[in-house]
Design an enzyme around this catalytic site. Structure first.
Site, mmCIF file in Angstrom:
data_model
loop_
_atom_site.group_PDB
_atom_site.id
_atom_site.type_symbol
_atom_site.label_atom_id
_atom_site.label_comp_id
_atom_site.label_asym_id
_atom_site.label_seq_id
_atom_site.Cartn_x
_atom_site.Cartn_y
_atom_site.Cartn_z
ATOM 1 N N ARG A 149 -66.796 -7.598 42.193
ATOM 2 C CA ARG A 149 -66.263 -7.979 43.481
ATOM 3 C C ARG A 149 -66.370 -6.684 44.356
ATOM 4 O O ARG A 149 -66.581 -6.759 45.618
ATOM 5 C CB ARG A 149 -64.904 -8.314 43.397
ATOM 6 C CG ARG A 149 -64.548 -9.717 42.631
ATOM 7 C CD ARG A 149 -63.261 -10.286 42.805
ATOM 8 N NE ARG A 149 -63.151 -11.336 42.598
ATOM 9 C CZ ARG A 149 -62.178 -12.472 42.461
ATOM 10 N NH1 ARG A 149 -61.034 -11.778 42.345
ATOM 11 N NH2 ARG A 149 -62.240 -13.596 41.951
ATOM 12 N N LYS A 203 -59.334 -26.656 31.631
ATOM 13 C CA LYS A 203 -58.373 -27.976 31.850
ATOM 14 C C LYS A 203 -59.035 -28.944 32.918
ATOM 15 O O LYS A 203 -59.586 -28.376 33.765
ATOM 16 C CB LYS A 203 -57.162 -27.205 32.548
ATOM 17 C CG LYS A 203 -56.422 -26.569 31.404
ATOM 18 C CD LYS A 203 -55.304 -25.983 32.250
ATOM 19 C CE LYS A 203 -53.919 -25.530 31.292
ATOM 20 N NZ LYS A 203 -53.128 -25.186 32.407
ATOM 21 N N GLY A 222 -65.095 -17.558 37.546
ATOM 22 C CA GLY A 222 -65.068 -16.176 36.934
ATOM 23 C C GLY A 222 -65.754 -16.400 35.564
ATOM 24 O O GLY A 222 -66.686 -15.583 35.415
ATOM 25 N N GLY A 260 -61.037 -20.266 42.884
ATOM 26 C CA GLY A 260 -60.272 -21.451 43.433
ATOM 27 C C GLY A 260 -60.864 -21.668 44.922
ATOM 28 O O GLY A 260 -60.779 -22.891 45.296
HETATM 29 P P1 ADP Z 1 -64.068 -20.789 35.208
HETATM 30 O O1 ADP Z 1 -63.432 -19.495 35.371
HETATM 31 O O2 ADP Z 1 -65.796 -20.591 35.122
HETATM 32 O O3 ADP Z 1 -63.703 -21.659 36.252
HETATM 33 P P2 ADP Z 1 -62.350 -21.878 33.410
HETATM 34 O O4 ADP Z 1 -61.531 -21.039 33.547
HETATM 35 O O5 ADP Z 1 -61.905 -23.422 33.923
HETATM 36 O O6 ADP Z 1 -63.859 -21.660 33.777
HETATM 37 O O7 ADP Z 1 -62.517 -22.280 31.778
HETATM 38 C C1 ADP Z 1 -62.789 -21.327 30.747
HETATM 39 C C2 ADP Z 1 -62.375 -21.327 29.569
HETATM 40 O O8 ADP Z 1 -62.401 -22.532 28.881
HETATM 41 C C3 ADP Z 1 -63.023 -20.063 28.736
HETATM 42 O O9 ADP Z 1 -61.939 -19.310 28.469
HETATM 43 C C4 ADP Z 1 -63.468 -21.099 27.490
HETATM 44 O O10 ADP Z 1 -63.053 -20.506 26.261
HETATM 45 C C5 ADP Z 1 -62.510 -22.154 27.773
HETATM 46 N N1 ADP Z 1 -63.142 -23.514 26.944
HETATM 47 C C6 ADP Z 1 -64.257 -24.205 27.189
HETATM 48 N N2 ADP Z 1 -64.534 -25.077 26.259
HETATM 49 C C7 ADP Z 1 -63.356 -25.175 25.418
HETATM 50 C C8 ADP Z 1 -62.961 -25.835 24.400
HETATM 51 N N3 ADP Z 1 -63.835 -26.706 23.848
HETATM 52 N N4 ADP Z 1 -61.672 -25.662 23.769
HETATM 53 C C9 ADP Z 1 -61.204 -24.718 24.268
HETATM 54 N N5 ADP Z 1 -61.101 -23.933 25.297
HETATM 55 C C10 ADP Z 1 -62.410 -24.137 25.725
HETATM 56 MG MG MG Z 2 -61.349 -19.254 34.535
#
Ligand code: ADP
Ligand code: MG
Length: 403
Positions: A40, A208, A361, A384
């Site tokens: 960043r 999620k 992230g 976000g």
């Molecule tokens: P981003 O930061 O790219 O938006 P998220 O924060 O939504 O992504 O999600 C990232 C997290 O999702 C990671 O920590 C990863 O370990 C978790 N994750 C992905 N697939 C699974 C899974 N099948 N079971 C549990 N956690 C998962």
């Molecule tokens: Mg994340």
């Protein structure tokens, strides 16, 4: 939404000898008091350099962590100021100063010469920041002749330094414009919102589905294909009655994801779910793991990555895309045995002859881990903010900078 035209540094004209308030997002991850990832700060440098070269003095401000309106020693901005000094490679030394109401701060800002940089203390040490308090914004406004916002990652927050401050500046006839990073984000993400080249494929994953219901719904009106992996796939699979074992499922979202399936059908969007997954008892380094059908995961195991057939099937769709948006890892990529699916999808996007944007992230960390950051057209710094922008929602930090 009729987006206005974004005012940029090009509109500022001659800024030599003026003092600029530059809002940046230097909310870096800290671990044991040191900076775990400085991307960043790196991303903020082009605007800082440009304004300095044009002869302005800079009052730089950021938030850092969640101090909730009270000063916290481990969230002082000095560590960020020092890192910025290092990254500027001798071009300037960044002086860490205090909060805007302190005499020392006002004196230090008064002494700034063209090209100098002072960094304010963590804005969130004052409760007025998150409350969008016009009195706090008023104190910030006294420090500068013009306002530049380059904090795309905070553009979805109606906080004092993002919303009330530029409003005050404009009301008093002073300019309020976007920096280069914010400008680039608006251009790139705007291109995904308005007239992307088709086929347009969205790849979504992560932990999620509840974090991303809004963006999924918005994307369903714009994309041709939506490919879903990560833990969020299991809520969709569970909603159709499949056996997902102990995989992460948000049971209170089953209704919402059924709605998503219906919207996809109505819009003619092809939604693909994993066909195979890598399953284990837990996401640990040395647990036994097996690849199983995504709709028949053994009761005692959880799906932790998409399997090779899924990577291949998703990869074929990605290969034909002209635009790809990726948000959310396909599995628990932080744990090596469950990282292959995410790496495989990253590689497929990198190879595709498509305009490629990755946001989030963790997704960006995965792209970096795979050494593929140079193969994507844009790594969105927003988190976000990127998702809300892609939902087509007006962001307070952006609308105020538009004509
Ligand atoms: P981003 O930061 O790219 O938006 P998220 O924060 O939504 O992504 O999600 C990232 C997290 O999702 C990671 O920590 C990863 O370990 C978790 N994750 C992905 N697939 C699974 C899974 N099948 N079971 C549990 N956690 C998962
Ligand atoms: Mg994340």
């Amino acid at each position: 939404m009729t987006a206005g035209r974004l005012r940029t540094l090009d509109e500022l004209g001659d800024v030599g000898g003026t003092r600029m308030f530059l809002r940046v997002d230097l909310n870096v991850p800290l671990s044991d008091g040191s900076i775990a990832d400085d991307s960043r700060i790196v991303a903020a440098i082009p605007t800082i350099d440009e304004l300095r070269e044009r002869g302005a003095a800079l009052v730089v401000a950021t938030h850092l962590g969640r101090p909730k309106g009270i000063p916290k020693d481990d969230l002082r901005t000095r560590v960020v100021a020092d890192a910025l000094t290092g990254l500027l490679g001798g071009r300037a030394a960044v002086q860490a100063i205090g909060m805007p109401d302190e005499h020392e701060t006002i004196d230090a800002v008064g002494r700034l010469a063209p090209g100098d940089i002072a960094m304010l203390e963590n804005l969130r040490f004052d409760p007025g920041e998150e409350a969008n308090d016009p009195r706090f914004a008023g104190r910030l406004a006294e420090l500068a002749d013009a306002y530049v916002d380059d904090a795309f990652g905070a553009a979805h927050r109606a906080h004092a330094s993002i919303a009330a401050l530029p409003e005050l500046m404009l009301a008093s006839g002073r300019p309020a414009v976007a920096g280069r990073l914010l400008q680039k984000e608006v251009e790139v993400l705007g291109r995904l919102l308005h007239g992307p080249e088709r086929p347009y494929v969205a790849v979504l994953g992560g932990a999620k589905v509840s974090d991303k219901l809004g963006v999924i719904d918005a994307l369903l009106h714009r994309v041709d294909h939506i490919l879903i992996g990560g833990a969020m796939a299991f809520t969709l699979l569970a909603a159709e009655g499949s056996s997902v074992g102990r995989s992460l499922v948000e049971h209170d979202r089953v209704k919402d994801v059924r709605g998503i399936r219906r919207t996809a059908e109505a819009e003619g969007v092809r939604m693909e779910l994993p066909t195979d997954v890598v399953a284990a008892a837990e996401p640990a380094l040395d647990v036994p793991r097996i690849t199983v059908p995504a709709r028949a995961i053994p009761d005692d195991l959880m799906g932790l990555d998409v399997g090779p057939s899924t990577v291949e099937a998703f990869g074929r769709i990605i290969a034909d895309a002209r635009t790809v948006l990726w948000n959310g890892p396909m599995g628990v990529f932080e744990v090596e045995p469950f990282s292959a699916g995410t790496r495989g999808i990253a590689l497929a996007i990198a190879r595709a002859n498509a305009y490629s944007v990755v946001g989030g992230g963790d997704s960006i960390a995965a792209v970096r881990q795979a050494g593929l950051e140079g193969s994507f057209d844009h790594l969105s710094t927003g988190g976000g903010a990127s998702l809300e922008f892609l939902e087509g929602r007006p962001l307070p930090g952006i609308t105020i900078l538009e004509d």
